[in-house]
Design a protein around this motif. Sequence first.
Motif, PDB file in Angstrom:
ATOM      1  N   ILE A  52    -131.791  16.539 -34.290  1.00  8.03           N
ATOM      2  CA  ILE A  52    -130.748  17.225 -33.518  1.00  8.03           C
ATOM      3  C   ILE A  52    -129.924  16.147 -32.826  1.00  8.03           C
ATOM      4  CG2 ILE A  52    -130.268  18.862 -31.665  1.00  8.03           C
ATOM      5  CD1 ILE A  52    -131.737  20.184 -33.937  1.00  8.03           C
ATOM      6  N   ASP A  53    -128.610  16.274 -32.886  1.00  9.27           N
ATOM      7  CA  ASP A  53    -127.711  15.338 -32.215  1.00  9.27           C
ATOM      8  C   ASP A  53    -126.876  16.102 -31.198  1.00  9.27           C
ATOM      9  OD1 ASP A  53    -128.386  13.049 -33.838  1.00  9.27           O
ATOM     10  OD2 ASP A  53    -127.194  13.949 -35.435  1.00  9.27           O
ATOM     11  N   ASP A  54    -126.766  15.555 -30.001  1.00  6.34           N
ATOM     12  CA  ASP A  54    -125.851  16.069 -28.984  1.00  6.34           C
ATOM     13  C   ASP A  54    -124.747  15.037 -28.797  1.00  6.34           C
ATOM     14  OD1 ASP A  54    -127.154  18.454 -28.459  1.00  6.34           O
ATOM     15  OD2 ASP A  54    -128.347  17.630 -26.830  1.00  6.34           O
ATOM     16  N   TRP A  55    -123.507  15.461 -28.987  1.00  3.45           N
ATOM     17  CA  TRP A  55    -122.360  14.584 -28.808  1.00  3.45           C
ATOM     18  C   TRP A  55    -121.605  15.066 -27.578  1.00  3.45           C
ATOM     19  CZ3 TRP A  55    -119.720  13.609 -34.206  1.00  3.45           C
ATOM     20  CH2 TRP A  55    -120.642  12.978 -35.050  1.00  3.45           C
ATOM     21  N   PHE A  56    -121.260  14.121 -26.696  1.00  5.40           N
ATOM     22  CA  PHE A  56    -120.583  14.431 -25.431  1.00  5.40           C
ATOM     23  C   PHE A  56    -119.136  13.942 -25.493  1.00  5.40           C
ATOM     24  CE2 PHE A  56    -125.076  13.670 -24.659  1.00  5.40           C
ATOM     25  CZ  PHE A  56    -125.440  14.864 -24.078  1.00  5.40           C
ATOM     26  N   TYR A  57    -118.226  14.848 -25.189  1.00  5.80           N
ATOM     27  CA  TYR A  57    -116.802  14.531 -25.173  1.00  5.80           C
ATOM     28  C   TYR A  57    -116.242  14.711 -23.776  1.00  5.80           C
ATOM     29  CZ  TYR A  57    -116.681  14.498 -30.276  1.00  5.80           C
ATOM     30  OH  TYR A  57    -116.888  14.197 -31.594  1.00  5.80           O
ATOM     31  N   GLU A  58    -115.658  13.657 -23.229  1.00  2.09           N
ATOM     32  CA  GLU A  58    -114.882  13.750 -21.991  1.00  2.09           C
ATOM     33  C   GLU A  58    -113.492  14.188 -22.430  1.00  2.09           C
ATOM     34  OE1 GLU A  58    -115.766  13.305 -18.859  1.00  2.09           O
ATOM     35  OE2 GLU A  58    -117.816  12.681 -19.300  1.00  2.09           O
ATOM     36  N   ASP A  73    -126.662  11.565 -28.119  1.00  2.55           N
ATOM     37  CA  ASP A  73    -128.094  11.644 -27.869  1.00  2.55           C
ATOM     38  C   ASP A  73    -128.720  12.318 -29.079  1.00  2.55           C
ATOM     39  OD1 ASP A  73    -130.532  11.476 -26.534  1.00  2.55           O
ATOM     40  OD2 ASP A  73    -130.279  13.437 -25.605  1.00  2.55           O
ATOM     41  N   SER A  74    -129.882  11.826 -29.502  1.00  5.61           N
ATOM     42  CA  SER A  74    -130.582  12.398 -30.648  1.00  5.61           C
ATOM     43  C   SER A  74    -132.031  12.635 -30.276  1.00  5.61           C
ATOM     44  CB  SER A  74    -130.533  11.440 -31.839  1.00  5.61           C
ATOM     45  OG  SER A  74    -129.223  11.273 -32.281  1.00  5.61           O
ATOM     46  N   ARG A 131    -126.868  20.243 -35.854  1.00  2.00           N
ATOM     47  CA  ARG A 131    -128.163  20.447 -36.501  1.00  2.00           C
ATOM     48  C   ARG A 131    -127.908  20.650 -37.996  1.00  2.00           C
ATOM     49  NH1 ARG A 131    -132.678  23.796 -33.796  1.00  2.00           N
ATOM     50  NH2 ARG A 131    -134.385  23.332 -35.197  1.00  2.00           N
ATOM     51  N   SER A 132    -128.635  19.926 -38.814  1.00  2.00           N
ATOM     52  CA  SER A 132    -128.480  20.002 -40.277  1.00  2.00           C
ATOM     53  C   SER A 132    -127.050  19.697 -40.709  1.00  2.00           C
ATOM     54  CB  SER A 132    -128.910  21.372 -40.803  1.00  2.00           C
ATOM     55  OG  SER A 132    -130.257  21.625 -40.502  1.00  2.00           O
ATOM     56  N   GLY A 133    -126.399  18.773 -40.032  1.00  2.00           N
ATOM     57  CA  GLY A 133    -125.062  18.335 -40.423  1.00  2.00           C
ATOM     58  C   GLY A 133    -123.929  19.250 -40.032  1.00  2.00           C
ATOM     59  N   ALA A 134    -124.215  20.298 -39.240  1.00  2.00           N
ATOM     60  CA  ALA A 134    -123.168  21.240 -38.843  1.00  2.00           C
ATOM     61  C   ALA A 134    -123.238  21.491 -37.340  1.00  2.00           C
ATOM     62  CB  ALA A 134    -123.324  22.553 -39.597  1.00  2.00           C
ATOM     63  N   VAL A 135    -122.114  21.901 -36.768  1.00  2.00           N
ATOM     64  CA  VAL A 135    -122.046  22.225 -35.343  1.00  2.00           C
ATOM     65  C   VAL A 135    -122.850  23.497 -35.104  1.00  2.00           C
ATOM     66  CG1 VAL A 135    -120.521  22.895 -33.447  1.00  2.00           C
ATOM     67  CG2 VAL A 135    -119.806  21.120 -35.062  1.00  2.00           C
ATOM     68  N   GLN A 136    -123.901  23.377 -34.303  1.00  2.00           N
ATOM     69  CA  GLN A 136    -124.743  24.529 -33.974  1.00  2.00           C
ATOM     70  C   GLN A 136    -124.215  25.245 -32.737  1.00  2.00           C
ATOM     71  OE1 GLN A 136    -128.733  23.619 -32.786  1.00  2.00           O
ATOM     72  NE2 GLN A 136    -129.413  25.718 -32.974  1.00  2.00           N
ATOM     73  N   SER A 137    -123.800  24.458 -31.727  1.00  2.00           N
ATOM     74  CA  SER A 137    -123.290  25.079 -30.505  1.00  2.00           C
ATOM     75  C   SER A 137    -122.341  24.118 -29.804  1.00  2.00           C
ATOM     76  CB  SER A 137    -124.432  25.467 -29.566  1.00  2.00           C
ATOM     77  OG  SER A 137    -125.109  24.309 -29.116  1.00  2.00           O
ATOM     78  N   ILE A 138    -121.490  24.707 -28.969  1.00  2.00           N
ATOM     79  CA  ILE A 138    -120.544  23.947 -28.138  1.00  2.00           C
ATOM     80  C   ILE A 138    -120.687  24.491 -26.722  1.00  2.00           C
ATOM     81  CG2 ILE A 138    -118.133  23.395 -27.701  1.00  2.00           C
ATOM     82  CD1 ILE A 138    -117.662  23.968 -30.729  1.00  2.00           C
ATOM     83  N   ARG A 139    -120.961  23.595 -25.775  1.00  2.00           N
ATOM     84  CA  ARG A 139    -121.054  23.979 -24.358  1.00  2.00           C
ATOM     85  C   ARG A 139    -119.982  23.232 -23.583  1.00  2.00           C
ATOM     86  NH1 ARG A 139    -126.571  22.390 -24.738  1.00  2.00           N
ATOM     87  NH2 ARG A 139    -126.084  20.855 -23.157  1.00  2.00           N
TER      88      ARG A 139
END
Length: 115
Positions: free
Chosen positions: A82-88, A53-54, A101-109
């Motif tokens: 901003i991109d949100d990537w979802f991993y099962e 999702d972007s 964000r800006s080409g780097a991992v900003q957060s992991i939930r």
Amino acid sequence: MGAQIRMGVFAAVLLLQSLPAQAESLRCGGGTVEEGDSRVSLLQKCGPPQLRDSFCAPVFQNKSLVPVPEPFASDAVPCQQIDDWFYERGQGKLTATVRIRSGAVQSIRIQRQPR
């Protein structure tokens, strides 16, 4: 007595805010991804996400809650991607949402369902 309770609650809130935040990490077949890692590192370690999702987040000036005013916002810096990537992560495991964000991992939930 009421003032003592309020002071106790206030002290507890200050204490909780002063504790360091725990950063999440994501363990994949190719290694562990942490906040600050690059998008390329994420792809190398975990592969492509199941969902993406972007969105464009508004840009704020001077680290305040005041957005960049028009017409500068539309012409110079309309928003930040901003991109949100979802991993099962497999059966019985929680879903991981990685915000880039800006080409780097900003957060992991890590959670039950993506939000």
